[in-house]
Design a protein around this motif. Structure first.
Motif, PDB file in Angstrom:
ATOM      1  N   GLU A  49     117.660   7.661  73.127  1.00  0.00           N
ATOM      2  CA  GLU A  49     116.199   7.739  73.124  1.00  0.00           C
ATOM      3  C   GLU A  49     115.734   8.466  71.870  1.00  0.00           C
ATOM      4  O   GLU A  49     116.287   9.502  71.512  1.00  0.00           O
ATOM      5  CB  GLU A  49     115.753   8.506  74.364  1.00  0.00           C
ATOM      6  N   ASP A  50     114.697   7.938  71.191  1.00  0.00           N
ATOM      7  CA  ASP A  50     114.193   8.623  70.004  1.00  0.00           C
ATOM      8  C   ASP A  50     113.131   9.650  70.400  1.00  0.00           C
ATOM      9  O   ASP A  50     112.862   9.866  71.587  1.00  0.00           O
ATOM     10  CB  ASP A  50     113.685   7.635  68.957  1.00  0.00           C
ATOM     11  N   GLU A  51     112.526  10.277  69.419  1.00  0.00           N
ATOM     12  CA  GLU A  51     111.554  11.344  69.681  1.00  0.00           C
ATOM     13  C   GLU A  51     110.277  10.847  70.333  1.00  0.00           C
ATOM     14  O   GLU A  51     109.523  11.613  70.908  1.00  0.00           O
ATOM     15  CB  GLU A  51     111.253  12.086  68.380  1.00  0.00           C
ATOM     16  N   ASN A  52     110.009   9.533  70.255  1.00  0.00           N
ATOM     17  CA  ASN A  52     108.812   8.949  70.872  1.00  0.00           C
ATOM     18  C   ASN A  52     109.098   8.373  72.255  1.00  0.00           C
ATOM     19  O   ASN A  52     108.230   7.759  72.861  1.00  0.00           O
ATOM     20  CB  ASN A  52     108.240   7.853  69.972  1.00  0.00           C
ATOM     21  N   GLY A  53     110.328   8.527  72.734  1.00  0.00           N
ATOM     22  CA  GLY A  53     110.693   8.012  74.042  1.00  0.00           C
ATOM     23  C   GLY A  53     111.194   6.580  74.029  1.00  0.00           C
ATOM     24  O   GLY A  53     111.555   6.035  75.069  1.00  0.00           O
ATOM     25  N   GLU A  54     111.201   5.939  72.853  1.00  0.00           N
ATOM     26  CA  GLU A  54     111.706   4.576  72.755  1.00  0.00           C
ATOM     27  C   GLU A  54     113.230   4.599  72.834  1.00  0.00           C
ATOM     28  O   GLU A  54     113.886   5.483  72.288  1.00  0.00           O
ATOM     29  CB  GLU A  54     111.261   3.944  71.431  1.00  0.00           C
ATOM     30  N   GLN A  55     113.789   3.623  73.540  1.00  0.00           N
ATOM     31  CA  GLN A  55     115.234   3.592  73.736  1.00  0.00           C
ATOM     32  C   GLN A  55     115.883   2.507  72.881  1.00  0.00           C
ATOM     33  O   GLN A  55     115.338   1.422  72.733  1.00  0.00           O
ATOM     34  CB  GLN A  55     115.564   3.388  75.212  1.00  0.00           C
TER      35      GLN A  55
END
Length: 158
Positions: A49-55
């Motif tokens: 998961e990135d810092e924006n919540g995208e996986q």
């Protein structure tokens, strides 16, 4: 002893990518952004998961002594923050324990210190030789956001 697939220490990671990418990957790992990691059919697979919540899903495999990465982020330079975080998570989960059993708190503390030394510190020989000399150790990640450095003098194996 055969080389363990997908097990890289900090020095090995620095051969694969930039200092900044190693720091970012370590931060992703310590922030628990690697949701799942495992080996399937000779490939290392993970969801990060990135810092924006995208996986992102990624698949890594080793071919001809090179690590190849295929990640949903479509990084153009081959390695990405998701791959570095995955390699840290894999090493944390699957790295073999070098000493006997971990029956005591002291043994566990020593193993944790060894793991941190391998993954969170970059070392460089300043003078002498690898057996007896002066080394500089620098932290990759610090709670104060300032890189910490110190010197270690190896004078004896005893």
């Amino acid at each position: 002893m055969d080389k363990q697939l997908f097990l890289y220490d900090t020095e090995g990671l620095h051969r694969l990518c930039s200092d900044e990418l190693v720091k970012q990957g370590l931060r992703y790992f310590t922030d628990n952004r690697v949701i799942g990691v495992g080996v399937k059919d000779g490939s290392l697979e993970a969801q990060v998961e990135d810092e924006n919540g995208e996986q992102y899903w990624l698949r890594s495999y080793e071919a001809d002594e090179r690590l190849e990465v295929d990640c949903d982020c479509r990084s153009t330079n081959g390695m990405c923050v998701h791959a570095v975080a995955t390699l840290y998570a894999y090493a944390d989960q699957y790295a073999p324990i070098e000493s006997g059993s971990l029956n005591s708190a002291l043994d566990e503390a020593i193993q944790e210190r060894i793991k941190k030394g391998r993954n969170e510190v970059k070392v460089k020989l300043i003078s002498g030789n690898p057996g007896f000399g002066t080394w500089q150790a620098s932290s990759l990640v610090s709670a104060s956001h300032w890189q910490r450095s110190y010197q270690v003098h190896i004078r004896s194996l005893d």
